[in-house]
Motif scaffolding. Sequence first.
Motif, PDB file in Angstrom:
ATOM      1  N   ASN A  78      22.685  68.524 -14.279  1.00 37.73           N
ATOM      2  CA  ASN A  78      23.429  67.589 -13.408  1.00 37.73           C
ATOM      3  C   ASN A  78      23.482  67.895 -11.998  1.00 37.73           C
ATOM      4  O   ASN A  78      23.346  68.979 -11.402  1.00 37.73           O
ATOM      5  CB  ASN A  78      24.829  67.638 -13.733  1.00 37.73           C
ATOM      6  CG  ASN A  78      25.476  67.466 -15.165  1.00 37.73           C
ATOM      7  OD1 ASN A  78      24.955  66.372 -15.845  1.00 37.73           O
ATOM      8  ND2 ASN A  78      25.959  68.378 -15.735  1.00 37.73           N
ATOM      9  N   VAL A  79      22.986  66.550 -11.252  1.00 37.78           N
ATOM     10  CA  VAL A  79      22.328  66.927  -9.742  1.00 37.78           C
ATOM     11  C   VAL A  79      23.454  65.834  -8.816  1.00 37.78           C
ATOM     12  O   VAL A  79      23.855  64.745  -9.352  1.00 37.78           O
ATOM     13  CB  VAL A  79      21.015  66.430  -9.772  1.00 37.78           C
ATOM     14  CG1 VAL A  79      20.653  66.682  -8.024  1.00 37.78           C
ATOM     15  CG2 VAL A  79      20.135  66.903 -10.475  1.00 37.78           C
ATOM     16  N   VAL A  80      23.861  66.511  -8.138  1.00 36.02           N
ATOM     17  CA  VAL A  80      24.483  65.829  -6.967  1.00 36.02           C
ATOM     18  C   VAL A  80      23.751  65.601  -5.439  1.00 36.02           C
ATOM     19  O   VAL A  80      23.221  66.436  -5.127  1.00 36.02           O
ATOM     20  CB  VAL A  80      25.819  66.433  -6.436  1.00 36.02           C
ATOM     21  CG1 VAL A  80      26.869  65.646  -5.438  1.00 36.02           C
ATOM     22  CG2 VAL A  80      26.616  66.837  -7.653  1.00 36.02           C
ATOM     23  N   VAL A  81      23.786  64.117  -5.306  1.00 40.16           N
ATOM     24  CA  VAL A  81      22.828  63.770  -4.024  1.00 40.16           C
ATOM     25  C   VAL A  81      24.077  63.116  -3.283  1.00 40.16           C
ATOM     26  O   VAL A  81      24.444  62.112  -3.265  1.00 40.16           O
ATOM     27  CB  VAL A  81      22.137  62.669  -4.166  1.00 40.16           C
ATOM     28  CG1 VAL A  81      20.933  62.258  -3.412  1.00 40.16           C
ATOM     29  CG2 VAL A  81      20.936  63.390  -5.579  1.00 40.16           C
ATOM     30  N   TRP A  82      23.881  63.914  -1.999  1.00 39.14           N
ATOM     31  CA  TRP A  82      25.037  63.364  -0.930  1.00 39.14           C
ATOM     32  C   TRP A  82      24.355  62.231  -0.164  1.00 39.14           C
ATOM     33  O   TRP A  82      23.382  61.968  -0.118  1.00 39.14           O
ATOM     34  CB  TRP A  82      25.169  64.569   0.327  1.00 39.14           C
ATOM     35  CG  TRP A  82      25.858  65.901  -0.287  1.00 39.14           C
ATOM     36  CD1 TRP A  82      25.349  67.013  -0.335  1.00 39.14           C
ATOM     37  CD2 TRP A  82      27.223  65.828  -0.881  1.00 39.14           C
ATOM     38  NE1 TRP A  82      26.212  68.029  -0.879  1.00 39.14           N
ATOM     39  CE2 TRP A  82      27.275  67.272  -1.252  1.00 39.14           C
ATOM     40  CE3 TRP A  82      28.200  64.884  -1.231  1.00 39.14           C
ATOM     41  CZ2 TRP A  82      28.351  67.600  -1.975  1.00 39.14           C
ATOM     42  CZ3 TRP A  82      29.292  65.350  -1.984  1.00 39.14           C
ATOM     43  CH2 TRP A  82      29.777  66.695  -2.034  1.00 39.14           C
ATOM     44  N   PRO A  83      25.222  61.226   0.444  1.00 41.99           N
ATOM     45  CA  PRO A  83      24.951  60.085   1.022  1.00 41.99           C
ATOM     46  C   PRO A  83      23.890  60.072   2.249  1.00 41.99           C
ATOM     47  O   PRO A  83      22.814  59.289   1.967  1.00 41.99           O
ATOM     48  CB  PRO A  83      26.078  59.500   1.602  1.00 41.99           C
ATOM     49  CG  PRO A  83      27.064  60.138   0.869  1.00 41.99           C
ATOM     50  CD  PRO A  83      26.617  61.593   0.613  1.00 41.99           C
ATOM     51  N   LYS A  84      23.866  61.056   2.889  1.00 44.79           N
ATOM     52  CA  LYS A  84      22.559  61.301   3.974  1.00 44.79           C
ATOM     53  C   LYS A  84      21.417  61.385   3.278  1.00 44.79           C
ATOM     54  O   LYS A  84      20.227  60.861   3.584  1.00 44.79           O
ATOM     55  CB  LYS A  84      23.142  62.438   4.853  1.00 44.79           C
ATOM     56  CG  LYS A  84      24.078  62.236   5.818  1.00 44.79           C
ATOM     57  CD  LYS A  84      24.251  63.162   6.957  1.00 44.79           C
ATOM     58  CE  LYS A  84      25.541  62.910   7.894  1.00 44.79           C
ATOM     59  NZ  LYS A  84      25.617  63.831   8.954  1.00 44.79           N
ATOM     60  N   LEU A  85      21.333  62.365   2.299  1.00 44.20           N
ATOM     61  CA  LEU A  85      20.021  62.612   1.640  1.00 44.20           C
ATOM     62  C   LEU A  85      19.547  61.454   0.974  1.00 44.20           C
ATOM     63  O   LEU A  85      18.265  61.157   0.819  1.00 44.20           O
ATOM     64  CB  LEU A  85      20.163  63.931   0.797  1.00 44.20           C
ATOM     65  CG  LEU A  85      18.819  64.248  -0.147  1.00 44.20           C
ATOM     66  CD1 LEU A  85      17.682  64.405   0.658  1.00 44.20           C
ATOM     67  CD2 LEU A  85      19.347  65.472  -0.969  1.00 44.20           C
ATOM     68  N   PHE A  86      20.425  60.864   0.258  1.00 48.72           N
ATOM     69  CA  PHE A  86      20.284  59.428  -0.585  1.00 48.72           C
ATOM     70  C   PHE A  86      19.449  58.404   0.299  1.00 48.72           C
ATOM     71  O   PHE A  86      18.555  57.777   0.002  1.00 48.72           O
ATOM     72  CB  PHE A  86      21.289  59.030  -1.252  1.00 48.72           C
ATOM     73  CG  PHE A  86      21.292  57.760  -1.988  1.00 48.72           C
ATOM     74  CD1 PHE A  86      20.539  57.519  -2.891  1.00 48.72           C
ATOM     75  CD2 PHE A  86      21.795  56.237  -1.429  1.00 48.72           C
ATOM     76  CE1 PHE A  86      20.432  56.259  -3.456  1.00 48.72           C
ATOM     77  CE2 PHE A  86      21.949  55.157  -1.895  1.00 48.72           C
ATOM     78  CZ  PHE A  86      20.971  55.087  -2.874  1.00 48.72           C
ATOM     79  N   GLU A  87      20.128  58.239   1.612  1.00 51.12           N
ATOM     80  CA  GLU A  87      19.568  57.257   2.506  1.00 51.12           C
ATOM     81  C   GLU A  87      18.103  57.680   2.788  1.00 51.12           C
ATOM     82  O   GLU A  87      17.136  56.900   2.899  1.00 51.12           O
ATOM     83  CB  GLU A  87      20.284  57.107   3.650  1.00 51.12           C
ATOM     84  CG  GLU A  87      21.553  56.550   3.507  1.00 51.12           C
ATOM     85  CD  GLU A  87      21.576  55.023   2.792  1.00 51.12           C
ATOM     86  OE1 GLU A  87      20.620  54.302   3.242  1.00 51.12           O
ATOM     87  OE2 GLU A  87      22.338  54.575   1.725  1.00 51.12           O
ATOM     88  N   ARG A  88      17.981  59.034   3.040  1.00 57.61           N
ATOM     89  CA  ARG A  88      16.453  59.289   3.624  1.00 57.61           C
ATOM     90  C   ARG A  88      15.719  59.489   2.372  1.00 57.61           C
ATOM     91  O   ARG A  88      14.227  59.136   2.530  1.00 57.61           O
ATOM     92  CB  ARG A  88      16.579  60.744   3.874  1.00 57.61           C
ATOM     93  CG  ARG A  88      17.527  61.075   5.067  1.00 57.61           C
ATOM     94  CD  ARG A  88      16.926  62.445   5.881  1.00 57.61           C
ATOM     95  NE  ARG A  88      16.715  63.553   5.068  1.00 57.61           N
ATOM     96  CZ  ARG A  88      17.872  64.228   4.731  1.00 57.61           C
ATOM     97  NH1 ARG A  88      18.806  64.447   5.325  1.00 57.61           N
ATOM     98  NH2 ARG A  88      17.468  65.397   4.088  1.00 57.61           N
TER      99      ARG A  88
END
Length: 427
Positions: free
Chosen positions: A319-329
Amino acid sequence: GEADQLRKSMATFKFTGGVSKFKDKLISGMVKNGYSPEFAEKTFSQLEGFGSYGFPESHAASFALIAYASSYVKCHYADAFCAALINSQPMGFYAVAQIVGDARNHGVEIRPVCINRSRWDCTLEQVKGDERRHAVRLGMRLVRGLAAVDAARIVAARADQPFDSVDDMWRRASVPAASLVELAEADAFLPSLDLQRRDALWAIKALRDEPLPLFVAAAEREMKTIAEQQEPDVELRQMTDGHNVIQDYSHTGLTLREHPIAFLRKDLTARSIVTCGEAMSARDGRWLMTAGLVLVRQMPGSAKGVMFLTIEDETGPANVVVWPKLFERRRRVVLGSSMMAINGRIQREGEVVHLIAQQLFDLSGDLSALADRDGEYKLPTGRGDEFAHGSPGSPDSRDRVPAVKPRDIFVPDLHIDTLKVKSRNFH
């Protein structure tokens, strides 16, 4: 229609005042139909109360029962649970490959699609020597492109006698050759006729749309299979292990062979990429890199832009969590990768474990050469500055481009033999 709108207003799981707009019409209608104003007012106040609390409470009770019953069946009847879930597709959160993988991890024997043993739905078959255990026989419903009516004809035709050849099946089942091709590409002739994919497809090439009457009459008179054409014996070059895995995923959505990532493990280990199993059992706060096929993407409305990923390798899911800033990049990598590498930190709270992503890399290119792989093999190594200038394993522009070797009529840029994993996306 108005009653349905009232029901929906009560089913919002939070009080928003949506029920109140029905008050005047509901009360006046009840009074007009002979109810007292006091009774009408009391009834409406109960509806309002139910809308703000009772509906989610009743759902909680229902889900509690479903969770308990599902857990009980999965624990004590894992074989039936697996077959029932697959037969109920499309539904739920997990893909068929995950359902099958979990059942195998819990000791359930899974048997492949077979022209002589499979029905449309998945069924249970007695395990020899153990009356209490059953194996799950995958159904023809998993064969992509196969019509249910053709599967029914196949099952009916073999009721008295199993098929002994492709020609025999074609004549007795009266299904079009295209349906036989779908079954051959799903490797359904292998379990009972011992025909590999290419051998079965070769035999189907000799068939017409309908059998010739002369051969049908002769077969019925002699009660045996009479082939219309005697094809010369040929020894076809069989598919590699990797190519078979690709074809399994392409035509049934899963494989009972080696997991695709298992073919890449030696090279991934050389790049310090650990298995998903190691990642999910690591201590809290540890930094590591893992990789796997992307199975599920979720972005719940209440998560404020946080993306949750489920990846999988031969050892299980992570299970992986991707924070919004990393997602946008890294939006293109997150949404477009079939295989992904994640560098991040383990977060453990009791039995709940997540990998908090800090860097994401698209490894889909590593899957493109899977068709040429048999057993262990070595991938091209990446350059030392790969994390600054490209994804792991990407080619170095400074290296000399090797000559392209032809392979049949294969054009690499078309990605015909690339493993395609259909992930489930929830927004």
